[in-house]
Design a protein around this motif. Structure first.
Motif, mmCIF file in Angstrom:
data_model
loop_
_atom_site.group_PDB
_atom_site.id
_atom_site.type_symbol
_atom_site.label_atom_id
_atom_site.label_comp_id
_atom_site.label_asym_id
_atom_site.label_seq_id
_atom_site.Cartn_x
_atom_site.Cartn_y
_atom_site.Cartn_z
ATOM 1 N N GLU A 79 -6.894 1.120 -5.272
ATOM 2 C CA GLU A 79 -6.293 -0.071 -4.730
ATOM 3 C C GLU A 79 -7.302 -1.541 -5.589
ATOM 4 N N TYR A 125 1.186 1.309 1.987
ATOM 5 C CA TYR A 125 1.440 0.667 1.284
ATOM 6 C C TYR A 125 2.693 -0.406 1.487
ATOM 7 N N ALA A 188 -1.241 -4.384 -1.113
ATOM 8 C CA ALA A 188 -2.303 -3.559 -0.162
ATOM 9 C C ALA A 188 -1.557 -3.895 1.586
ATOM 10 N N LYS B 101 -1.886 8.547 0.421
ATOM 11 C CA LYS B 101 -1.685 7.070 -0.630
ATOM 12 C C LYS B 101 -1.580 7.726 -1.521
#
Lengths: 189, 208
Positions: A79, A125, A188, B101
């Motif tokens: 991130e 994302y 993000a 993710k």
């Protein structure tokens, strides 16, 4: 006459009479309790399945804490490498810093839109598109491209055009090249 | 003689008749003189049946009790581990979310075609008589434009040889479905050499 005989017979057989009465009672109890064992067995099967499920959860999660901690740490690192589409100045600064470091000259730099990531089913994302054009010698342009491909942000080059700069007659390593890139940086959400 | 004969045959007939006597016994009033009395069998059968039923029911109840004990034991273990299990499930859900993710990031950056490496490969395989002026790489493939030095006759041969060289190259040829010459023209500067245009079609690219 028959009733008298039966009565006499019963008076003569008190044990058998008691046993018959008890047998009738027991038969009733057996009938009434006939479902108890199957019901208990079924309940036991349910509890066993529940216990096995819980036991597997606990057993399989023995190293989950460590793995989750490692993944969380990795996610923090990931991130930190994501860009934020709304922070335009910061995002463009990244390309200008590359320009400085590679001694190329940016001739075009535009953030061209935000879309959901095309790759991956989850689409957590977003990908932020950029059109980048830069000029420089072969070595500098290649350095620029290399740094883009291995950048601090997650980058996917969708198209590339490399050509001689118009009006430039130099050849060999001194030749001035123009590099145009369409690329996406992972951002993000 | 005949009289003697008849007396002999009467005696034989009398000896064949069983001795007769009256039976004055009253069976109802006589005592039961059997060695094993009937009531014994009746009682025995009744007791056996009763005991059988009782034993069966006791066995059933014992089974229920045993199962109950096992259930209680399992319940105890379930109660003791439910909290840990719930925590593990929650942690795993979080883990799965983060795994998704990372999978998306991995899919985003995954590529088996690094453009800078491809440009370096082109430079490595470029013959001295050929100069590349334009490289355009996109989803469907790569377009190359360049110049070949020499007479048109030599240059066209060089172009064919260059295509074969690209096809044979392990790093370039294997990446593309086809490599074709899409243009070959006389040079505009001074008339020497030829300009060429190649298209390297990516594997799986739609037919144009």
């Amino acid at each position: 006459m028959n009733a008298k005989k039966i009565n006499d017979f019963l008076k003569k057989q008190p044990v058998a009479l008691c046993c018959a009465f008890l047998s009738l009672v027991l038969a009733g109890v057996i009938y009434y309790r006939s479902g108890a064992v199957p019901a208990a067995a079924s309940q036991l099967a349910d509890k066993t399945a529940e216990w096995e499920h819980i036991r597997d959860n606990v057993k399989n999660s023995e190293q989950l804490n460590e793995q989750s901690a490692a993944l969380t740490q990795a996610m923090q690192a990931i991130e930190a490498r994501l860009i934020h589409a709304d922070q335009l100045a910061s995002n463009l600064q990244y390309f200008y810093r590359l320009e400085t470091e590679t001694q190329t000259k940016l001739t075009d730099l535009r953030q061209i839109g935000v879309s959901k990531s095309k790759t991956g089913a989850a689409r957590i994302y977003v990908s932020v598109g950029y059109a980048v054009a830069t000029q420089g010698t072969y070595l500098r342009v290649m350095d620029f491209l290399r740094r883009i491909e291995n950048s601090e942000h997650f980058c996917h080059v969708t198209s590339l055009t490399l050509s001689h700069t118009g009006g430039n007659e130099a050849t060999g390593p001194a030749a001035e090249l123009s590099l145009r890139l369409d690329l996406e940086l992972l951002g993000a959400p | 003689m005949s009289l003697l004969k008849s007396k002999k045959s009467d005696r034989a007939a009398v000896s064949l008749v069983p001795p007769w006597h009256p039976n004055f016994r009253n069976f109802e009033r006589l005592p039961d003189v059997k060695v094993v009395r009937t009531s014994f069998f009746i009682n025995a059968v009744a007791i056996v049946i009763t005991l059988g039923l009782l034993s069966y029911q006791i066995l059933q109840e014992y089974k229920v009790h045993e199962i109950g004990v096992q259930i209680a034991d399992l319940q105890h273990q379930i109660d003791a581990n439910t909290k840990a299990s719930d925590q593990a499930v929650q942690l795993f859900k979080k883990f799965q979310g983060e795994e998704a993710k990372t999978a998306e990031v991995a899919a985003f950056v995954k590529t088996d075609f690094v453009l800078s490496n491809f440009i370096l490969d082109l430079g490595r395989t470029l013959p001295k008589t050929i100069t590349l002026d334009y490289i355009d790489a996109h989803e469907n493939g790569v377009s190359l434009r360049g110049t070949i030095q020499g007479t048109p006759d030599q240059a066209s041969g060089e172009a064919s040889a260059y295509i074969q060289q690209l096809k044979a190259d392990a790093h370039i040829g294997s990446r593309f479905e086809s490599i074709s010459l899409t243009g070959l023209n006389r040079g505009t500067q001074g008339g020497t050499g030829l300009t060429f245009e190649l298209f390297l079609k990516a594997k799986g690219a739609p037919k144009s």
